[in-house]
Design a protein around this motif. Structure first.
Motif, short mmCIF file in Angstrom:
data_model
loop_
_atom_site.label_atom_id
_atom_site.label_comp_id
_atom_site.label_asym_id
_atom_site.label_seq_id
_atom_site.Cartn_x
_atom_site.Cartn_y
_atom_site.Cartn_z
N PHE A 165 0.85 -1.19 0.00
CA PHE A 165 0.00 0.00 0.00
C PHE A 165 0.89 1.24 0.00
O PHE A 165 1.86 1.32 0.75
CB PHE A 165 -0.93 0.00 1.22
N VAL A 166 0.55 2.20 -0.87
CA VAL A 166 1.29 3.45 -0.99
C VAL A 166 0.32 4.61 -0.80
O VAL A 166 -0.71 4.66 -1.50
CB VAL A 166 1.94 3.59 -2.39
N SER A 167 0.60 5.51 0.12
CA SER A 167 -0.22 6.71 0.25
C SER A 167 0.44 7.85 -0.51
O SER A 167 1.62 7.76 -0.86
CB SER A 167 -0.44 7.05 1.73
N ALA A 168 -0.30 8.93 -0.75
CA ALA A 168 0.17 10.03 -1.64
C ALA A 168 0.76 9.38 -2.90
O ALA A 168 1.86 9.71 -3.35
CB ALA A 168 1.18 10.94 -0.95
N VAL A 184 2.15 9.80 4.53
CA VAL A 184 1.04 10.64 4.97
C VAL A 184 0.90 10.75 6.50
O VAL A 184 0.66 11.82 7.02
CB VAL A 184 -0.25 10.11 4.30
N GLY A 185 1.01 9.65 7.23
CA GLY A 185 0.94 9.69 8.69
C GLY A 185 -0.47 9.87 9.22
O GLY A 185 -1.47 9.77 8.50
N GLY A 186 -0.55 10.12 10.54
CA GLY A 186 -1.82 10.44 11.18
C GLY A 186 -2.83 9.30 11.09
O GLY A 186 -2.50 8.14 11.34
N LYS A 187 -4.07 9.66 10.76
CA LYS A 187 -5.15 8.69 10.76
C LYS A 187 -4.93 7.57 9.75
O LYS A 187 -5.35 6.43 9.96
CB LYS A 187 -6.48 9.39 10.45
N THR A 188 -4.28 7.90 8.64
CA THR A 188 -3.99 6.87 7.64
C THR A 188 -3.09 5.80 8.26
O THR A 188 -3.31 4.60 8.08
CB THR A 188 -3.31 7.50 6.41
N ILE A 242 3.01 13.80 5.52
CA ILE A 242 2.63 15.13 5.06
C ILE A 242 1.36 15.64 5.75
O ILE A 242 1.21 16.85 5.92
CB ILE A 242 2.49 15.19 3.52
N SER A 243 0.48 14.74 6.19
CA SER A 243 -0.76 15.20 6.82
C SER A 243 -0.47 15.90 8.15
O SER A 243 -1.36 16.54 8.72
CB SER A 243 -1.74 14.04 7.04
N GLN A 244 0.76 15.79 8.64
CA GLN A 244 1.10 16.38 9.94
C GLN A 244 1.91 17.67 9.83
O GLN A 244 2.12 18.35 10.82
CB GLN A 244 1.92 15.36 10.77
N LEU A 295 1.15 21.82 -2.94
CA LEU A 295 1.40 20.43 -2.50
C LEU A 295 0.48 20.06 -1.35
O LEU A 295 0.06 18.91 -1.22
CB LEU A 295 2.84 20.29 -1.99
N PHE A 296 0.18 21.04 -0.50
CA PHE A 296 -0.57 20.75 0.73
C PHE A 296 -2.08 20.78 0.50
O PHE A 296 -2.85 20.46 1.40
CB PHE A 296 -0.11 21.69 1.84
N TYR A 297 -2.45 21.19 -0.71
CA TYR A 297 -3.84 21.04 -1.13
C TYR A 297 -3.98 19.90 -2.13
O TYR A 297 -5.07 19.66 -2.64
CB TYR A 297 -4.33 22.35 -1.78
N GLY A 298 -2.89 19.23 -2.43
CA GLY A 298 -2.94 18.17 -3.44
C GLY A 298 -3.20 18.70 -4.84
O GLY A 298 -3.70 17.98 -5.69
N ARG A 299 -2.81 19.97 -5.10
CA ARG A 299 -3.06 20.52 -6.44
C ARG A 299 -2.14 19.92 -7.48
O ARG A 299 -2.49 19.85 -8.65
CB ARG A 299 -2.86 22.04 -6.41
#
Ligand SMILES: NC(=O)c1ccc[n+]([C@@H]2O[C@H](COP(=O)([O-])OP(=O)(O)OC[C@H]3O[C@@H](n4cnc5c(N)ncnc54)[C@H](OP(=O)(O)O)[C@@H]3O)[C@@H](O)[C@H]2O)c1
Ligand SMILES: NC(=O)c1ccc[n+]([C@@H]2O[C@H](COP(=O)([O-])OP(=O)(O)OC[C@H]3O[C@@H](n4cnc5c(N)ncnc54)[C@H](OP(=O)(O)O)[C@@H]3O)[C@@H](O)[C@H]2O)c1
Lengths: 349, 349
Positions: A164-167, A237-241, A261-263, A333-337
């Motif tokens: 599994f890969v996030s982002a 990504v971290g956090g809840k993921t 990155i979510s942190q 980047l932090f909006y996923g644009r």
């Protein structure tokens, strides 16, 4: 001051950090453009080189440099000074025996048109130019090495592993997925839009993908794609993921901690609750930083240049034009644009 | 029912779990003593063995078995049934070719005076009896192996490493510290009373120790004992201690995730906030469970029996007398009442 003949002073636009950004997504207005001048000369006796910056790389870790973060490998950017980061540059003057005018390099440069760089530097010479030069901000540069050493070096992958890969559609993630597929793994990625999910499945060859923003529960999504659990998680990504992944890891699983990155924009990082599962499932959770592994860069190049040229590994870039667009590109980047590797083109010559 | 001659029926006290315990420290009243009888015979054709239990081991993981815990290696205890766990026992009857009457074993047995055990079992024969038999619940049994494989196998220790051990005076911790000292590491332990701290420093040879209950901030305590940071953390406790340790780890540090006892009685585990430091510091955080490593038991015995007999490794036990005292002894682990390895003596013959 009059310049000796042969020394040309030219305008030099820069991107400056106005102030530290403690929490929240950084804004374009946290940075500003400054117009200065620079003499296109590496002063004699300085052992420095003068670079013309062609491409600048927008990287998530730069957010961390916008504040003081305790115990980090990265120093903070200094308010009032020019930002720095990875880029691709051409040597326009050199007072150092290892570099000559016309050399192409990638590595740490500054967010400006021309940069005078003094040793010690972190620069790699670019030898292979029958690939897009911009690739040296991505697949052939820091993010490429990150995917390579993170996946092959940290994850102990083998054929058939469930990955599994996030982002997953980003600079690093798109490559991790492709490396995993080349090895015969089953790979699922998460990303923040349906278009990115389509890309993952159609362009990058992931077995499956999901839009985490459209899922009520990441745990449920993971259970859908990994009914028998996850062998390898490439953590961006971290956090809840991360909590959801821990609940879905298999026994003896491996997690490469690449980024969270979510942190990055939170004043205090969120709590992660499922760490007891590291024990129950005998998981190895290992952090790494690409620059510890740059000795493997030549080996990496040898492995990927061929497949890139043959179209067996593909790479998607998101190119912003001109230094003026760099702050927005970084913030994006932090909006996923960004769709693919975010970079900024300053010049093509 | 009349027994065939030669079959003796005897009273058999048992410790029963009354109900699942969801959160909070378990109480003695969550268990009860039950008086039953047992025939001292391994029924012919059953391939079973009949054990007389001499020592029972009180282990923190038994708390997890008192409830349903998702994704754990351990099944829950069944309300209304006898508890089970590690112990030292003598074979009093055998219907299995590998065991004969009089054999001594350690491994999984039940919390009762006599147990009929059917294969598959997890039992090790005791060959060496010129050490206290009770040691096979501790230093020569599961906790000893845990310290050995956790420290030597997971922590990649080397001379001079700075090692921190939590729950340091317990069954596992006192050994981790001694193993680390034998290798030439600098070792500091934390424990929950001043007496335990004294023990660590004077009896177990730790370089230093502190009472975490007397510290306003574990972070500050760690900074005092590890001004240059921690190379190895042997994690027995979890939660806030883990967060404080992460903030004090050195680059390339290793954390062996052995247990997280501070979380076992909570309905929901606490959040751990400092995981981004795994990346910045390139830390390997690895969970393990001792039973994956039992193939190394003979190698382990060979390494420790000599030093134990020579007094170069010492082991402190906290022995409760009689099955009646077993529930209180188990509960006491979560108040830190045990000083050293907690076990229960049922019989000496
Ligand atoms: N350890 C190292 O040496 C190293 C080196 C390079 C990069 N990294 C790390 O690797 C990760 C990926 O970097 P990259 O360069 O490949 O960036 P990237 O994926 O190209 O760009 C960042 C992406 O992260 C996603 N994102 C942003 N905020 C998010 C949030 N709150 N929750 C979930 N996803 C979010 C967005 O995609 P979506 O649309 O999918 O949300 C965004 O496009 C980052 O954590 C970075 O810090 C580490
Ligand atoms: N992974 C494996 O295979 C494996 C095998 C065996 C044991 N373990 C784990 O290793 C750890 C130690 O086990 P052990 O058998 O050696 O137990 P132990 O240390 O002999 O006994 C437990 C000790 O934990 C401490 N404690 C209790 N509640 C605490 C809390 N809330 N915060 C901090 N400390 C607390 C107490 O000592 P203080 O007075 O110092 O607070 C208590 O004496 C446990 O987490 C256990 O689950 C894991």
């Amino acid at each position: 001051m009059a310049k000796p003949s042969g020394e040309v002073e030219v305008p030099n636009k820069q991107v400056i950090l106005k102030h530290h950004v403690v929490d929240g997504i950084p804004q374009e207005s946290d940075m500003e453009l400054r117009l200065t001048t620079i003499t296109l000369k590496a002063p004699s006796g300085s052992a420095s080189i003068l670079l013309k910056n062609l491409y600048l790389s927008c990287d998530p870790y730069m957010r961390l440099r916008m504040r003081h973060i305790q115990g980090s490998y990265a120093d903070s950017f200094v308010p009032g000074e020019v930002l720095y980061g990875y880029g691709v540059s051409r040597v326009v003057d050199s007072d150092h025996p290892d570099y000559k005018i016309g050399d192409l390099v990638w590595g740490i440069t500054k967010w400006e048109e021309y940069s005078l760089i003094k040793p010690p530097w972190q620069l790699f010479k670019i030898e292979d130019t029958d690939v897009p030069l911009s690739y040296y901000t991505g697949i052939l540069g820091m993010p490429g090495m990150t995917a390579y050493v993170g996946f092959h070096g940290i994850c102990s992958p083998k054929e058939g592993d469930k990955v599994f890969v996030s982002a997953a559609s980003g600079a690093v993630g798109q490559l991790v997925g492709q490396f995993a597929k080349l090895l015969g793994c089953y790979v699922v990625g998460s990303a923040g839009s349906n278009d990115k999910v389509e890309l993952l499945k159609t362009k990058f060859g992931f077995d499956d993908a999901f839009n985490y923003k459209g899922e009520e529960s990441i745990d449920a999504a993971l259970k859908r794609y990994f009914p028998e659990g996850i062998d390898i998680y490439f953590e961006n990504v971290g956090g809840k993921t991360l909590d959801a992944v821990l609940a879905n890891m298999k026994v003896h699983g491996r997690i490469a901690a690449c980024g969270m990155i979510s942190q990055y924009n939170l004043r205090e990082p969120e709590g992660v609750h499922n760490l007891m599962l590291l024990i129950a499932k005998r998981i190895r959770f290992e952090g790494f930083i690409v620059f510890d592994h740059y000795d493997k860069y030549p080996e990496f190049l040898k492995k990927v240049l061929g497949p890139i040229k043959e179209g067996k590994i593909i790479y998607l870039e998101d190119i912003a034009e001109g230094l003026e667009s760099a702050p927005a590109a970084l913030v994006g980047l932090f909006y996923g644009r960004n769709v693919g590797k975010q970079l900024v083109r300053l010049s093509t010559d």
